[in-house]
Design an enzyme around this catalytic site. Structure first.
Site, mmCIF file in Angstrom:
data_model
loop_
_atom_site.group_PDB
_atom_site.id
_atom_site.type_symbol
_atom_site.label_atom_id
_atom_site.label_comp_id
_atom_site.label_asym_id
_atom_site.label_seq_id
_atom_site.Cartn_x
_atom_site.Cartn_y
_atom_site.Cartn_z
ATOM 1 N N HIS A 66 0.842 -1.208 0.000
ATOM 2 C CA HIS A 66 0.000 0.000 0.000
ATOM 3 C C HIS A 66 0.875 1.254 0.000
ATOM 4 O O HIS A 66 1.269 1.760 1.053
ATOM 5 C CB HIS A 66 -0.917 -0.019 1.223
ATOM 6 C CG HIS A 66 -2.013 0.996 1.170
ATOM 7 N ND1 HIS A 66 -3.285 0.755 1.641
ATOM 8 C CD2 HIS A 66 -2.047 2.267 0.697
ATOM 9 C CE1 HIS A 66 -4.043 1.823 1.462
ATOM 10 N NE2 HIS A 66 -3.303 2.760 0.903
ATOM 11 N N HIS A 68 1.476 5.152 -1.990
ATOM 12 C CA HIS A 68 1.012 6.182 -2.920
ATOM 13 C C HIS A 68 2.220 6.821 -3.587
ATOM 14 O O HIS A 68 2.984 7.538 -2.930
ATOM 15 C CB HIS A 68 0.192 7.240 -2.183
ATOM 16 C CG HIS A 68 -1.081 6.700 -1.588
ATOM 17 N ND1 HIS A 68 -2.259 6.658 -2.282
ATOM 18 C CD2 HIS A 68 -1.341 6.135 -0.384
ATOM 19 C CE1 HIS A 68 -3.205 6.099 -1.525
ATOM 20 N NE2 HIS A 68 -2.663 5.782 -0.360
ATOM 21 N N LEU A 69 2.407 6.506 -4.860
ATOM 22 C CA LEU A 69 3.397 7.224 -5.661
ATOM 23 C C LEU A 69 2.586 8.359 -6.281
ATOM 24 O O LEU A 69 1.405 8.192 -6.539
ATOM 25 C CB LEU A 69 3.980 6.295 -6.730
ATOM 26 C CG LEU A 69 4.687 5.045 -6.160
ATOM 27 C CD1 LEU A 69 5.085 4.097 -7.274
ATOM 28 C CD2 LEU A 69 5.905 5.439 -5.331
ATOM 29 N N ASP A 157 -8.897 3.466 -3.370
ATOM 30 C CA ASP A 157 -8.330 3.958 -2.104
ATOM 31 C C ASP A 157 -8.238 5.478 -2.035
ATOM 32 O O ASP A 157 -7.917 6.159 -2.997
ATOM 33 C CB ASP A 157 -6.946 3.364 -1.865
ATOM 34 C CG ASP A 157 -6.423 3.745 -0.488
ATOM 35 O OD1 ASP A 157 -7.130 3.516 0.488
ATOM 36 O OD2 ASP A 157 -5.318 4.307 -0.411
ATOM 37 N N HIS A 184 -10.813 0.866 1.066
ATOM 38 C CA HIS A 184 -10.613 1.896 2.097
ATOM 39 C C HIS A 184 -11.959 1.997 2.818
ATOM 40 O O HIS A 184 -12.906 2.563 2.279
ATOM 41 C CB HIS A 184 -10.220 3.206 1.397
ATOM 42 C CG HIS A 184 -10.253 4.423 2.259
ATOM 43 N ND1 HIS A 184 -9.133 5.185 2.520
ATOM 44 C CD2 HIS A 184 -11.265 5.038 2.905
ATOM 45 C CE1 HIS A 184 -9.453 6.211 3.286
ATOM 46 N NE2 HIS A 184 -10.745 6.155 3.533
ATOM 47 N N HIS A 237 -5.535 -0.592 5.560
ATOM 48 C CA HIS A 237 -5.223 0.185 6.774
ATOM 49 C C HIS A 237 -6.257 0.103 7.907
ATOM 50 O O HIS A 237 -6.864 1.106 8.289
ATOM 51 C CB HIS A 237 -4.929 1.650 6.444
ATOM 52 C CG HIS A 237 -5.850 2.286 5.435
ATOM 53 N ND1 HIS A 237 -7.202 2.265 5.559
ATOM 54 C CD2 HIS A 237 -5.580 2.969 4.283
ATOM 55 C CE1 HIS A 237 -7.730 2.908 4.530
ATOM 56 N NE2 HIS A 237 -6.774 3.330 3.744
ATOM 57 N N ASP A 310 1.002 2.589 3.796
ATOM 58 C CA ASP A 310 0.129 3.679 3.333
ATOM 59 C C ASP A 310 0.975 4.950 3.111
ATOM 60 O O ASP A 310 0.533 6.068 3.403
ATOM 61 C CB ASP A 310 -1.014 3.932 4.328
ATOM 62 C CG ASP A 310 -2.134 4.766 3.732
ATOM 63 O OD1 ASP A 310 -2.096 5.049 2.518
ATOM 64 O OD2 ASP A 310 -3.052 5.157 4.490
ATOM 65 N N HIS A 314 3.506 14.147 0.926
ATOM 66 C CA HIS A 314 2.887 15.466 0.735
ATOM 67 C C HIS A 314 3.961 16.542 0.782
ATOM 68 O O HIS A 314 4.968 16.393 1.477
ATOM 69 C CB HIS A 314 1.852 15.733 1.825
ATOM 70 C CG HIS A 314 0.558 15.018 1.601
ATOM 71 N ND1 HIS A 314 -0.243 15.250 0.499
ATOM 72 C CD2 HIS A 314 -0.061 14.045 2.320
ATOM 73 C CE1 HIS A 314 -1.311 14.463 0.548
ATOM 74 N NE2 HIS A 314 -1.217 13.717 1.636
ATOM 75 N N GLY A 329 -2.241 12.075 5.667
ATOM 76 C CA GLY A 329 -1.244 11.104 5.199
ATOM 77 C C GLY A 329 0.169 11.411 5.629
ATOM 78 O O GLY A 329 0.547 12.562 5.847
HETATM 79 ZN ZN LIG Z 1 -6.916 4.634 2.233
#
Ligand SMILES: [Zn+2]
Length: 429
Positions: A66, A68-69, A157, A184, A237, A310, A314, A329
């Protein structure tokens, strides 16, 4: 700086080699040629570069299912390459990337784009495209097409799969390709505009809360739909005690539900929000001590299958503002192993086998991917852990483009000494 190598032949000497999949646990050498394990045992006359791994532990390469790119769309936060570099630095040889980029990953060419951008890197990137076109919660994506291109699961997600009916069709469709829907779990009508866990602390601070039941109700819905269809759902998550209980009960009656939680839920609670640090704002939110204990119980008894980060990069301006306004996040790729080692393995709460199952074996099984056993003839997909390394989290030194970690300055013990995958390796030698 770690040295990057792509030698043809290498010997990792004198490590504890640990793989519960093949009941392997011994201190010896491992010989690798052309990216494959040639032999496990005293290296003898084997010719090749030698890396002293005395005191280190070699385990099957870790996978974070999990991540995030931010490419495409938010390359100032993270790119596919910087995300892979952060993963390797954190000890991961494989990651899965979530579809909430801009635009979202929802078609074959998007999946191909990620595969192309990550090709040639040590870290394998497995895309998890959207369940619905544009993540709009209306029309299912062309899942078969995307599985052919490398998709390993599907998720909207950032938000839940919009309705039970849509989830039912998504589970049935993805199931035809042996892939899970990853959800999610959050009921929007209960979460509303909450910014932290609803409880004693949110009341004291006068902040709008997201109650645990917002997660529990969504988890219950997903369990019932999975049970009715006989299909598979994976809960992303998990953060609430209620969700842990529901998943435990569902598993006991044979429902095909799996679950992950993240290191931050295991070592932080909503009490830390009193400091108003926006780096402690994530969704689902940090919850209570009771929730945290339930999560740890879920890790111990196998209710929770996997640890995922996760990882959510940012930019400075997304977090340098009022708590209520800040983005949700945190980054996690470069701290996950150290957090888990320091607070769970070193303290004897979890053992090494638990860790390998949570961070390597189960993620692959959940996604129906080939196993990565440490055995003769297998691809050398390995993480070398230094269990004694004492270090201080310094976000300025992250490979990730973003710095939004709540663990800045934490003293940790245990980190990745090196990673190896398909003949590529990164070792600090
Ligand atoms: Zn999520």
């Amino acid at each position: 700086m770690p040295l990057k190598m792509s030698d043809q032949s290498v010997i990792l000497k004198n490590a504890r080699i640990f793989d519960p999949q093949v009941k392997l646990d011994k201190v010896t050498d491992i010989q690798i040629r052309d990216g494959k394990i040639m032999d496990i045992g005293p290296a003898g006359a084997f010719k090749g570069k030698s890396i002293d791994c005395t005191g280190k532990i070699i385990v099957p390469g870790l996978m974070d299912m999990h991540v995030h790119l931010r490419e495409p769309g938010h390359e100032h936060k993270e790119t596919i390459r910087t995300g892979c570099n952060a993963a390797a630095a954190g000890g991961f040889t494989e990651i899965c990337c979530m579809p909430n980029t801009s635009p979202p990953i929802d078609c074959r060419s998007d999946v191909e784009f990620i595969k192309e951008r990550s090709a040639g890197h040590l870290v394998d990137v497995h895309p998890i495209p959207a369940v619905t076109v544009g993540m709009a919660g209306e029309k299912l994506t062309e899942m078969g097409d995307m599985v052919e291109a490398g998709a390993v699961g599907f998720s909207d997600d950032g938000r839940p799969v919009a309705t039970a009916g849509l989830l039912r069709r998504a589970i049935e469709y993805a199931g035809m390709f042996g892939k899970p829907i990853i959800d999610h779990c959050e009921d929007p009508s209960l979460a509303q505009d909450g910014v932290m866990h609803e409880g004693r602390v949110s009341t004291a601070l006068g902040m709008p809360g997201i109650p645990g039941i917002a997660e529990d109700i969504a988890v219950m819905r997903d369990i019932l739909v999975a049970e009715y269809t006989g299909g598979t759902v994976h809960i992303a998550h998990v953060s609430s005690a209620g969700a842990v209980r529901l998943i435990r009960e569902a598993k006991a009656r044979g429902v095909r539900v799996t679950a992950e939680t993240c290191p931050h839920y295991l070592v932080l609670t909503d009490e830390i929000i009193r400091q108003f640090d926006t780096f402690t704002k994530m969704n689902p939110p940090l919850r209570s001590e009771t929730d945290q204990q339930a999560l740890i119980g879920g890790l111990k008894d196998g209710t929770i299958d996997a640890i995922a980060t996760d990882h959510a990069p940012h930019a400075y301006e997304d977090k340098e503002c009022e708590f209520k306004e800040a983005a949700f996040g945190i980054v996690g790729l470069e701290t996950a192993l150290g957090i888990m080692w320091t607070h769970f393995i070193d303290k004897g709460i979890l053992n090494l086998e638990n860790l390998v199952r949570l961070m390597s074996v189960r993620p692959r099984e959940i996604l129906n991917l080939a196993t990565n056993k440490i055995e003769k003839g297998a691809v050398a997909n390995l993480t070398v852990i230094d269990p004694e390394a004492a270090w201080v989290v310094d976000s300025a030194a992250f490979e990730s483009k973003s710095r939004n970690t709540p663990f800045q300055g934490w003293n940790l013990k245990g980190r990745a000494f090196g990673v190896m995958n398909r003949g590529r390796m990164i070792f600090p030698v």
